[in-house]
Design a protein around this motif. Structure first.
Motif, PDB file in Angstrom:
ATOM      1  N   VAL A   3       0.849  -1.193   0.000  1.00  0.00           N
ATOM      2  CA  VAL A   3       0.000   0.000   0.000  1.00  0.00           C
ATOM      3  C   VAL A   3       0.887   1.246   0.000  1.00  0.00           C
ATOM      4  O   VAL A   3       1.908   1.316   0.686  1.00  0.00           O
ATOM      5  CB  VAL A   3      -0.957   0.024   1.213  1.00  0.00           C
ATOM      6  CG1 VAL A   3      -0.183   0.075   2.528  1.00  0.00           C
ATOM      7  CG2 VAL A   3      -1.918   1.203   1.123  1.00  0.00           C
ATOM      8  N   LEU A   4       0.510   2.210  -0.828  1.00  0.00           N
ATOM      9  CA  LEU A   4       1.191   3.512  -0.897  1.00  0.00           C
ATOM     10  C   LEU A   4       0.231   4.569  -0.381  1.00  0.00           C
ATOM     11  O   LEU A   4      -0.908   4.672  -0.868  1.00  0.00           O
ATOM     12  CB  LEU A   4       1.598   3.822  -2.339  1.00  0.00           C
ATOM     13  CG  LEU A   4       2.322   5.149  -2.581  1.00  0.00           C
ATOM     14  CD1 LEU A   4       3.718   5.118  -1.959  1.00  0.00           C
ATOM     15  CD2 LEU A   4       2.428   5.442  -4.081  1.00  0.00           C
ATOM     16  N   ALA A   5       0.655   5.325   0.618  1.00  0.00           N
ATOM     17  CA  ALA A   5      -0.180   6.379   1.206  1.00  0.00           C
ATOM     18  C   ALA A   5       0.318   7.742   0.730  1.00  0.00           C
ATOM     19  O   ALA A   5       1.511   8.028   0.780  1.00  0.00           O
ATOM     20  CB  ALA A   5      -0.132   6.302   2.730  1.00  0.00           C
ATOM     21  N   ILE A  28       2.476  -2.122   4.166  1.00  0.00           N
ATOM     22  CA  ILE A  28       1.625  -3.226   3.753  1.00  0.00           C
ATOM     23  C   ILE A  28       0.293  -3.148   4.488  1.00  0.00           C
ATOM     24  O   ILE A  28       0.146  -2.397   5.462  1.00  0.00           O
ATOM     25  CB  ILE A  28       2.285  -4.597   4.048  1.00  0.00           C
ATOM     26  CG1 ILE A  28       2.499  -4.751   5.559  1.00  0.00           C
ATOM     27  CG2 ILE A  28       3.581  -4.754   3.282  1.00  0.00           C
ATOM     28  CD1 ILE A  28       2.912  -6.152   5.977  1.00  0.00           C
ATOM     29  N   VAL A  29      -0.656  -3.895   3.996  1.00  0.00           N
ATOM     30  CA  VAL A  29      -1.928  -4.045   4.702  1.00  0.00           C
ATOM     31  C   VAL A  29      -1.691  -5.070   5.807  1.00  0.00           C
ATOM     32  O   VAL A  29      -1.292  -6.202   5.549  1.00  0.00           O
ATOM     33  CB  VAL A  29      -3.038  -4.530   3.753  1.00  0.00           C
ATOM     34  CG1 VAL A  29      -4.315  -4.819   4.533  1.00  0.00           C
ATOM     35  CG2 VAL A  29      -3.281  -3.500   2.667  1.00  0.00           C
ATOM     36  N   SER A  30      -1.906  -4.649   7.053  1.00  0.00           N
ATOM     37  CA  SER A  30      -1.663  -5.562   8.168  1.00  0.00           C
ATOM     38  C   SER A  30      -2.940  -6.199   8.689  1.00  0.00           C
ATOM     39  O   SER A  30      -2.880  -7.137   9.493  1.00  0.00           O
ATOM     40  CB  SER A  30      -0.951  -4.837   9.309  1.00  0.00           C
ATOM     41  OG  SER A  30      -1.622  -3.656   9.657  1.00  0.00           O
ATOM     42  N   GLY A  31      -4.087  -5.720   8.235  1.00  0.00           N
ATOM     43  CA  GLY A  31      -5.347  -6.315   8.660  1.00  0.00           C
ATOM     44  C   GLY A  31      -6.517  -5.678   7.936  1.00  0.00           C
ATOM     45  O   GLY A  31      -6.419  -4.555   7.438  1.00  0.00           O
ATOM     46  N   THR A  32      -7.611  -6.399   7.847  1.00  0.00           N
ATOM     47  CA  THR A  32      -8.829  -5.878   7.211  1.00  0.00           C
ATOM     48  C   THR A  32     -10.021  -6.086   8.145  1.00  0.00           C
ATOM     49  O   THR A  32      -9.948  -6.836   9.121  1.00  0.00           O
ATOM     50  CB  THR A  32      -9.107  -6.584   5.869  1.00  0.00           C
ATOM     51  OG1 THR A  32      -9.250  -7.988   6.106  1.00  0.00           O
ATOM     52  CG2 THR A  32      -7.964  -6.350   4.884  1.00  0.00           C
ATOM     53  N   ARG A  33     -11.100  -5.371   7.829  1.00  0.00           N
ATOM     54  CA  ARG A  33     -12.343  -5.466   8.599  1.00  0.00           C
ATOM     55  C   ARG A  33     -12.114  -5.201  10.092  1.00  0.00           C
ATOM     56  O   ARG A  33     -12.665  -5.883  10.962  1.00  0.00           O
ATOM     57  CB  ARG A  33     -13.011  -6.830   8.398  1.00  0.00           C
ATOM     58  CG  ARG A  33     -13.451  -7.068   6.965  1.00  0.00           C
ATOM     59  CD  ARG A  33     -14.146  -8.411   6.814  1.00  0.00           C
ATOM     60  NE  ARG A  33     -14.695  -8.562   5.468  1.00  0.00           N
ATOM     61  CZ  ARG A  33     -13.994  -9.020   4.436  1.00  0.00           C
ATOM     62  NH1 ARG A  33     -12.721  -9.347   4.602  1.00  0.00           N
ATOM     63  NH2 ARG A  33     -14.544  -9.126   3.240  1.00  0.00           N
ATOM     64  N   GLY A  76      -7.981  11.698   4.760  1.00  0.00           N
ATOM     65  CA  GLY A  76      -8.675  12.067   3.539  1.00  0.00           C
ATOM     66  C   GLY A  76      -7.851  11.792   2.296  1.00  0.00           C
ATOM     67  O   GLY A  76      -8.346  11.916   1.178  1.00  0.00           O
ATOM     68  N   GLY A  77      -6.587  11.401   2.490  1.00  0.00           N
ATOM     69  CA  GLY A  77      -5.698  11.140   1.364  1.00  0.00           C
ATOM     70  C   GLY A  77      -5.879   9.748   0.777  1.00  0.00           C
ATOM     71  O   GLY A  77      -6.795   8.999   1.139  1.00  0.00           O
ATOM     72  N   LEU A  78      -4.967   9.393  -0.135  1.00  0.00           N
ATOM     73  CA  LEU A  78      -5.099   8.154  -0.892  1.00  0.00           C
ATOM     74  C   LEU A  78      -4.304   7.004  -0.282  1.00  0.00           C
ATOM     75  O   LEU A  78      -3.166   7.191   0.150  1.00  0.00           O
ATOM     76  CB  LEU A  78      -4.589   8.342  -2.326  1.00  0.00           C
ATOM     77  CG  LEU A  78      -5.199   9.413  -3.220  1.00  0.00           C
ATOM     78  CD1 LEU A  78      -4.408  10.705  -3.116  1.00  0.00           C
ATOM     79  CD2 LEU A  78      -5.208   8.940  -4.666  1.00  0.00           C
ATOM     80  N   ALA A  79      -4.905   5.836  -0.303  1.00  0.00           N
ATOM     81  CA  ALA A  79      -4.198   4.581  -0.076  1.00  0.00           C
ATOM     82  C   ALA A  79      -4.351   3.787  -1.365  1.00  0.00           C
ATOM     83  O   ALA A  79      -5.462   3.401  -1.725  1.00  0.00           O
ATOM     84  CB  ALA A  79      -4.787   3.819   1.102  1.00  0.00           C
TER      85      ALA A  79
END
Length: 276
Positions: A125-127, A142-147, A173-176
């Motif tokens: 993931v790029l923030a 990286i994505v470390s967890g969802t939901r 409010g920015g982009l991932a």
């Protein structure tokens, strides 16, 4: 070394393609007498967040915290283009908001959406956001967890994406974006770190810097107490005091153990999934 160089070039290309869809959101707030002619009883504060261009017609997605209660809203593109905007809608369940401005002759670049439901822990993931007024700032992880469900002092949000990319105040409010340059989330860490206390602290600090405390104190003494205090200011001070009590209580209990999903998750970064 070659693999590292290729990775660097790939990340730089992702950033270059995604940056045109990022804007700054400036919310301006007025406290005191609603009559702007009575400037001596008013004080003003401004706050900046990030936003994502949703349509070529001027729709922008941001966090609800950026615009809720604002007397005036500006969308800022780069350092030269500023547009007056209005709130189209706010969704407290997701802490998202949509604002609209007239771009005129400006050519906007709407973000390309990805499928956040397909995101898995370990994905890149790029923030991209505007921390502390620094435009187009990048971080990655990286994505470390969802939901994830995160409960704070103000509300509880569910279905969040937890990421390791560092996020700072102003990034919300920015982009991932994913490795294909697609939007998979709206950065929401500033709100989600249960930083209602921090937000009030910042608001109060700005208020103190621009307020004539000597005159204020003299007026209070002259009127024997708070009789001359503007109602909005009374409410603000009361809320600050109440939030400070909660913050102190939270710190006193910091040594206690709670299930992770019940924590206010201070210092952990989140994004609202794009499919939301």
């Amino acid at each position: 070394p070659r693999a590292i160089a290729e990775f660097e070039d790939a990340v730089a290309a992702l950033a270059e393609n995604a940056r045109p869809s990022l804007v700054r959101i400036a919310g301006h707030y007025q406290f005191g007498d609603k009559d702007e002619q009575k400037a001596d009883t008013n004080f003003y504060v401004s706050n900046e967040f990030s936003g994502v261009i949703y349509s070529a017609e001027g729709h922008v997605i941001t966090v609800a915290s950026a615009v809720r209660g604002a007397k005036r809203i500006e969308v800022i593109i780069g350092w030269t283009l500023q547009f007056e905007a209005e709130t189209v809608g706010i969704d407290d369940l997701t802490n998202l908001a949509v604002v609209k401005f007239d771009p005129g002759e400006a050519k906007l670049v709407p973000v390309k959406f990805g499928d956040s439901d397909a995101v898995k822990p370990g994905h890149f993931v790029l923030a991209i956001g505007n921390p502390y007024g620094l435009s187009d700032s990048l971080s990655h992880g990286i994505v470390s967890g969802t939901r994830r469900s995160v409960g704070g002092a103000v509300s509880t949000l569910v279905g969040l994406m937890q990421i390791t990319a560092p996020i700072n105040p102003g990034d919300a409010g920015g982009l991932a974006v994913n490795s294909r340059g697609e939007l998979i989330g709206i950065l929401s860490s500033t709100f989600q770190r249960a930083s209602a206390f921090d937000d009030w602290d910042k608001l109060f600090e700005e208020f103190k810097e621009g307020f004539d405390w000597d005159r204020f104190s003299k007026e209070l003494k002259k009127n024997e107490g708070s009789a001359n205090m503007p109602k909005d200011l009374q409410d603000l001070v009361e809320r600050l005091m109440e939030d400070r009590k909660k913050a102190l209580a939270k710190r006193r209990n910091a040594g206690m153990r709670f299930p992770g999903e019940q924590l206010s998750a201070e210092g952990i970064n989140f994004a609202t999934p794009s499919n939301t």
